[in-house]
Design a protein around this motif. Structure first.
Motif, mmCIF file in Angstrom:
data_model
loop_
_atom_site.group_PDB
_atom_site.id
_atom_site.type_symbol
_atom_site.label_atom_id
_atom_site.label_comp_id
_atom_site.label_asym_id
_atom_site.label_seq_id
_atom_site.Cartn_x
_atom_site.Cartn_y
_atom_site.Cartn_z
ATOM 1 N N UNK A 1 0.830 -1.204 0.000
ATOM 2 C CA UNK A 1 0.000 0.000 0.000
ATOM 3 C C UNK A 1 0.869 1.260 0.000
ATOM 4 N N UNK A 2 1.931 1.272 0.812
ATOM 5 C CA UNK A 2 2.828 2.430 0.850
ATOM 6 C C UNK A 2 3.526 2.654 -0.492
ATOM 7 N N UNK A 3 4.001 1.596 -1.094
ATOM 8 C CA UNK A 3 4.683 1.713 -2.388
ATOM 9 C C UNK A 3 3.704 2.191 -3.460
ATOM 10 N N UNK A 4 2.509 1.618 -3.478
ATOM 11 C CA UNK A 4 1.501 2.033 -4.460
ATOM 12 C C UNK A 4 1.122 3.503 -4.259
ATOM 13 N N UNK A 5 0.996 3.936 -3.015
ATOM 14 C CA UNK A 5 0.698 5.339 -2.729
ATOM 15 C C UNK A 5 1.819 6.246 -3.198
ATOM 16 N N UNK A 6 3.072 5.833 -2.975
ATOM 17 C CA UNK A 6 4.215 6.620 -3.431
ATOM 18 C C UNK A 6 4.262 6.738 -4.947
ATOM 19 N N UNK A 7 3.994 5.630 -5.627
ATOM 20 C CA UNK A 7 3.973 5.649 -7.090
ATOM 21 C C UNK A 7 2.854 6.561 -7.585
ATOM 22 N N UNK A 8 1.704 6.477 -6.965
ATOM 23 C CA UNK A 8 0.571 7.318 -7.357
ATOM 24 C C UNK A 8 0.890 8.796 -7.145
ATOM 25 N N UNK A 9 1.454 9.136 -5.995
ATOM 26 C CA UNK A 9 1.817 10.533 -5.730
ATOM 27 C C UNK A 9 2.864 11.037 -6.713
ATOM 28 N N UNK A 10 3.865 10.213 -6.990
ATOM 29 C CA UNK A 10 4.904 10.598 -7.936
ATOM 30 C C UNK A 10 4.303 10.819 -9.324
ATOM 31 N N UNK A 11 3.421 9.941 -9.744
ATOM 32 C CA UNK A 11 2.780 10.070 -11.051
ATOM 33 C C UNK A 11 1.943 11.341 -11.125
ATOM 34 N N UNK A 12 1.198 11.611 -10.070
ATOM 35 C CA UNK A 12 0.355 12.812 -10.071
ATOM 36 C C UNK A 12 1.194 14.082 -10.067
#
Length: 149
Positions: free
Chosen positions: A101-112
């Motif tokens: 969940x943390x990694x997916x959240x980080x990837x999502x934030x970076x993408x946004x």
């Protein structure tokens, strides 16, 4: 010629209802090592029947739930418990979902954050300057292809 597993002997409940209830509770927390997705309470496998018999024998002998589970872990490994202990061997099992969940959240934030910002509309001064430049270049058609019928 295929060999089938011999039929499991029928379960023999403990004569003491309190001990049998305790054993039944343990059955739900212990994974069948053959079926792997079922507890030994629900599994029809012969090994599950053997494990139920072992748990009943241990309960009848006066062992605690922790002692019984520890014996099963020694014999079959941490995987035998539906709720394995938190230790070096199971840390990824316990923390893995949180890490995902943390990694997916980080990837999502970076993408946004990397998405280009929407361009602000031109000011009237900028529009006038653009129109003037386009008028100076007769080879460019400033109209949209959607403007023509």
């Amino acid at each position: 010629m295929a060999f089938a597993e011999p039929a499991a002997a029928p379960d023999q409940p403990l004569p003491d209802p309190a001990q049998e209830a305790r054993a039944q509770g343990l059955f739900r927390d212990i994974r069948c090592v053959v079926c792997q997705h079922e507890s030994i309470a629900d599994s029809p496998a012969g090994i599950a029947a053997d494990m139920r018999r072992l748990v009943r024998d241990e309960v009848a002998a006066g062992r605690t739930d922790e002692q019984i589970e520890a014996g099963l872990v020694r014999r079959y490994g941490d995987y035998v418990l539906f709720r394995p202990p938190f230790n070096a061997g199971t840390v990824l099992l316990w923390l893995g979902p949180f890490l995902v969940v943390l990694i997916a959240g980080g990837v999502l934030l970076t993408t946004l954050r990397r998405r280009p910002a929407e361009a602000a509309p031109l000011t009237p001064t900028e529009e006038a300057a653009l129109a003037k430049r386009l008028a100076e270049r007769p080879d460019l058609d400033a109209s949209s292809p959607h403007d023509h019928p």
